[in-house]
Motif scaffolding. Structure first.
Motif, PDB file in Angstrom:
ATOM      1  N   ALA A  12      -6.114  82.538  61.981  1.00 32.03           N
ATOM      2  CA  ALA A  12      -8.008  83.550  62.263  1.00 32.03           C
ATOM      3  C   ALA A  12      -7.730  83.800  64.153  1.00 32.03           C
ATOM      4  O   ALA A  12      -6.985  82.944  64.351  1.00 32.03           O
ATOM      5  N   THR A  13      -7.377  84.767  64.078  1.00 32.05           N
ATOM      6  CA  THR A  13      -7.290  85.659  65.795  1.00 32.05           C
ATOM      7  C   THR A  13      -9.283  86.581  65.722  1.00 32.05           C
ATOM      8  O   THR A  13      -9.454  86.676  64.740  1.00 32.05           O
ATOM      9  N   LYS A  14      -9.281  86.901  66.748  1.00 31.36           N
ATOM     10  CA  LYS A  14     -10.275  87.571  66.721  1.00 31.36           C
ATOM     11  C   LYS A  14      -9.780  89.570  67.607  1.00 31.36           C
ATOM     12  O   LYS A  14      -8.697  88.514  68.776  1.00 31.36           O
ATOM     13  N   VAL A  15      -9.562  90.604  67.669  1.00 33.47           N
ATOM     14  CA  VAL A  15      -9.515  91.433  68.751  1.00 33.47           C
ATOM     15  C   VAL A  15     -10.038  91.290  70.189  1.00 33.47           C
ATOM     16  O   VAL A  15     -11.210  90.813  70.109  1.00 33.47           O
ATOM     17  N   GLN A  16      -9.364  91.005  70.912  1.00 31.20           N
ATOM     18  CA  GLN A  16     -10.115  91.045  72.570  1.00 31.20           C
ATOM     19  C   GLN A  16     -10.764  92.241  72.652  1.00 31.20           C
ATOM     20  O   GLN A  16     -10.681  93.144  72.809  1.00 31.20           O
ATOM     21  N   PHE A  17     -11.323  92.246  74.062  1.00 29.94           N
ATOM     22  CA  PHE A  17     -12.422  92.632  74.436  1.00 29.94           C
ATOM     23  C   PHE A  17     -11.466  94.162  74.716  1.00 29.94           C
ATOM     24  O   PHE A  17     -11.845  95.368  74.957  1.00 29.94           O
ATOM     25  N   ASN A  18     -10.560  93.795  75.569  1.00 30.56           N
ATOM     26  CA  ASN A  18      -9.120  94.671  75.729  1.00 30.56           C
ATOM     27  C   ASN A  18      -8.795  95.544  74.804  1.00 30.56           C
ATOM     28  O   ASN A  18      -7.907  96.603  75.119  1.00 30.56           O
ATOM     29  N   GLY A  19      -9.243  95.031  73.654  1.00 28.94           N
ATOM     30  CA  GLY A  19      -8.355  95.924  72.127  1.00 28.94           C
ATOM     31  C   GLY A  19      -6.998  95.538  71.966  1.00 28.94           C
ATOM     32  O   GLY A  19      -6.361  95.628  70.657  1.00 28.94           O
ATOM     33  N   ASN A  20      -6.930  94.178  72.393  1.00 28.25           N
ATOM     34  CA  ASN A  20      -5.375  93.319  71.967  1.00 28.25           C
ATOM     35  C   ASN A  20      -6.059  92.349  71.132  1.00 28.25           C
ATOM     36  O   ASN A  20      -6.789  92.053  70.888  1.00 28.25           O
ATOM     37  N   LEU A  26      -3.914  88.755  70.025  1.00 26.38           N
ATOM     38  CA  LEU A  26      -2.747  88.277  70.169  1.00 26.38           C
ATOM     39  C   LEU A  26      -2.976  86.658  69.196  1.00 26.38           C
ATOM     40  O   LEU A  26      -3.250  86.690  68.418  1.00 26.38           O
ATOM     41  N   VAL A  27      -1.139  86.688  69.222  1.00 30.75           N
ATOM     42  CA  VAL A  27      -1.031  86.047  68.607  1.00 30.75           C
ATOM     43  C   VAL A  27      -0.441  84.708  69.407  1.00 30.75           C
ATOM     44  O   VAL A  27       0.876  85.318  69.911  1.00 30.75           O
ATOM     45  N   GLY A  28      -1.006  83.531  68.989  1.00 26.76           N
ATOM     46  CA  GLY A  28      -0.145  82.550  70.223  1.00 26.76           C
ATOM     47  C   GLY A  28       0.557  81.968  70.070  1.00 26.76           C
ATOM     48  O   GLY A  28       1.498  82.029  68.918  1.00 26.76           O
ATOM     49  N   LYS A  29       0.854  80.801  70.842  1.00 23.22           N
ATOM     50  CA  LYS A  29       2.192  80.210  71.254  1.00 23.22           C
ATOM     51  C   LYS A  29       2.624  79.605  69.882  1.00 23.22           C
ATOM     52  O   LYS A  29       3.640  79.182  69.528  1.00 23.22           O
ATOM     53  N   ALA A  30       1.770  78.789  69.300  1.00 24.32           N
ATOM     54  CA  ALA A  30       1.857  77.591  68.074  1.00 24.32           C
ATOM     55  C   ALA A  30       2.264  78.452  66.924  1.00 24.32           C
ATOM     56  O   ALA A  30       3.621  78.020  66.100  1.00 24.32           O
ATOM     57  N   TYR A  31       1.942  79.993  66.553  1.00 18.23           N
ATOM     58  CA  TYR A  31       2.356  80.341  65.691  1.00 18.23           C
ATOM     59  C   TYR A  31       3.605  81.066  65.548  1.00 18.23           C
ATOM     60  O   TYR A  31       4.380  80.870  64.711  1.00 18.23           O
TER      61      TYR A  31
END
Length: 122
Positions: free
Chosen positions: A75-83, A85-90
């Motif tokens: 699960a992830t969230k939209v960051q404050f700037n609208g991006n 992020l899909v992390g390195k582990a994924y």
């Protein structure tokens, strides 16, 4: 060091012995630099639990040291700037490399990343 059924049998055999005597008798002892004896209680209790069929998720052996790290939540969230992020582990799980390119397809409440040059399977 005793493990498995041998460890369980020895613990049962010693019965009311002190914890230190149990650890020592089962071979969970090492020698410090100054020559004194060190009882490895943690290794003893881990082996005892494993012998009783309980695995604490040690990663398949005694080779792993330290803590295993965080679990992926998927699960992830939209960051404050609208991006988003899909992390390195994924990306590592998918075997992706820096520079890999994707087409972004927007669906109803979903985002699909399709590798460029690959046909979409539906």
């Amino acid at each position: 060091m005793l493990t498995g059924a041998d460890l369980l049998a020895k613990v049962k055999e010693l019965g009311d012995a002190s914890k230190s005597d149990l650890v020592r008798s089962c071979g969970y002892v090492s020698t410090k630099k100054d020559g004194t004896e060190r009882l490895n209680f943690t290794a003893f209790y881990e082996a005892l639990l494993e012998a009783k069929g309980m695995n604490l998720g040690g990663g398949g052996g005694r080779g792993g040291r330290g803590r295993p790290g965080r679990q992926l939540s998927y699960a992830t969230k939209v960051q404050f700037n609208g991006n988003l992020l899909v992390g390195k582990a994924y990306t590592a799980q998918l075997g992706l490399e820096p520079g890999d390119e994707f087409e972004i397809k927007l669906g109803r409440k979903q985002i699909k990343l399709i590798p460029l040059g690959a046909a979409e399977e539906e």
